[in-house]
Design a protein around this motif. Structure first.
Motif, PDB file in Angstrom:
ATOM      1  N   ALA A   1      74.211  40.609  58.870  1.00 23.53           N
ATOM      2  CA  ALA A   1      74.245  39.427  57.830  1.00 23.53           C
ATOM      3  C   ALA A   1      75.401  39.778  56.700  1.00 23.53           C
ATOM      4  CB  ALA A   1      72.659  39.620  56.984  1.00 23.53           C
ATOM      5  N   MET A   2      75.721  38.629  56.227  1.00 29.40           N
ATOM      6  CA  MET A   2      76.420  38.271  55.051  1.00 29.40           C
ATOM      7  C   MET A   2      76.136  37.834  54.199  1.00 29.40           C
ATOM      8  SD  MET A   2      80.363  36.732  57.082  1.00 29.40           S
ATOM      9  CE  MET A   2      81.023  37.118  55.225  1.00 29.40           C
ATOM     10  N   PRO A   3      76.765  37.697  53.373  1.00 31.58           N
ATOM     11  CA  PRO A   3      75.625  36.887  51.804  1.00 31.58           C
ATOM     12  C   PRO A   3      75.668  35.527  52.220  1.00 31.58           C
ATOM     13  CG  PRO A   3      78.305  38.121  51.536  1.00 31.58           C
ATOM     14  CD  PRO A   3      78.020  38.429  52.883  1.00 31.58           C
ATOM     15  N   GLY A   4      74.565  35.101  51.551  1.00 33.19           N
ATOM     16  CA  GLY A   4      74.431  33.332  52.199  1.00 33.19           C
ATOM     17  C   GLY A   4      72.680  33.993  51.117  1.00 33.19           C
ATOM     18  N   GLY A   5      71.787  32.856  51.321  1.00 35.14           N
ATOM     19  CA  GLY A   5      70.759  32.494  50.480  1.00 35.14           C
ATOM     20  C   GLY A   5      69.354  33.291  51.105  1.00 35.14           C
ATOM     21  N   ALA A   6      68.626  32.364  51.341  1.00 36.62           N
ATOM     22  CA  ALA A   6      66.890  32.215  51.292  1.00 36.62           C
ATOM     23  C   ALA A   6      66.610  32.497  52.909  1.00 36.62           C
ATOM     24  CB  ALA A   6      65.637  31.627  50.850  1.00 36.62           C
TER      25      ALA A   6
END
Length: 202
Positions: free
Chosen positions: A102-107
């Motif tokens: 998982a990289m940065p991201g939203g919901a």
């Protein structure tokens, strides 16, 4: 090996997120691995796919039909699966991956991360899961995870099974030595559930 990457359909604020996505795509292809991701051509999703393809790698995208235009399906992928909905998307990505980052991201990114991490805790798979912690993005989440553990809602072994690193190459090297912590369920129950969810090891 196939690495599934969950990340944002936006680029976020700051060049560091884009740079990290490109670096991850290059590292995945450089190791001879294949990228599995959400199939979009935009945001960090597009950046990791472009970098992997440009480095000569194979990229498999999975995108729901209703998001083909909204997220702009990537036109250059090795394989693009257009599926009926988000549930089918996540199931297909999980079934076709040997590890998850998982990289940065939203919901949506957090949803994908927590679902696959929960499946690991339940013994539905024994595949490594990692956070690429760009600019300390996941530090607040790590604090929450420590709180969950301290309050007795998460076992130490399942907290430790979520690998965290700021360097994509080092994170993938840690995958090589990964040992699943074991499920909360009895082995025979986990095997039945994994088969039901289509997550039986390939």
């Amino acid at each position: 090996m196939r690495i599934c990457v969950f990340c944002g359909s936006s680029t976020g604020r700051g060049q560091e997120y884009l740079d990290a996505a490109r670096a991850l795509g290059q590292v995945i292809s450089g190791r001879g691995a294949e990228l599995v991701y959400g199939g979009a051509a935009v945001g960090l999703m597009g950046a990791v796919a472009d970098a992997s393809l440009d480095a000569g790698g194979r990229v498999i995208g999975v995108i729901p039909r209703q998001l083909v235009e909204r997220e702009i399906a990537h036109p250059r992928l090795t394989t693009l699966h257009v599926v009926g909905d988000m549930h089918e998307r996540k199931a297909m990505m999980a079934a076709n991956a040997d590890a998850f980052i998982a990289m940065p991201g939203g919901a949506g990114t957090l949803e994908e991360l927590f679902e696959i991490w929960t499946w690991g805790q339940l013994g539905l798979h024994a595949k490594p899961i990692g956070l690429l912690n760009v600019k300390g993005y996941f530090d607040p989440l790590r604090t929450m995870i420590e709180h969950m553990t301290g309050e007795g809602f998460l076992q130490d072994r399942h907290r430790e099974a979520l690998l965290v690193d700021s360097d994509p190459r080092r994170l993938l090297e840690r995958f090589d030595d990964y040992r699943a912590p074991g499920p909360k369920w009895a082995p025979q129950e986990s095997a039945k559930a994994a088969d039901l969810f289509g997550l039986t090891e390939r």
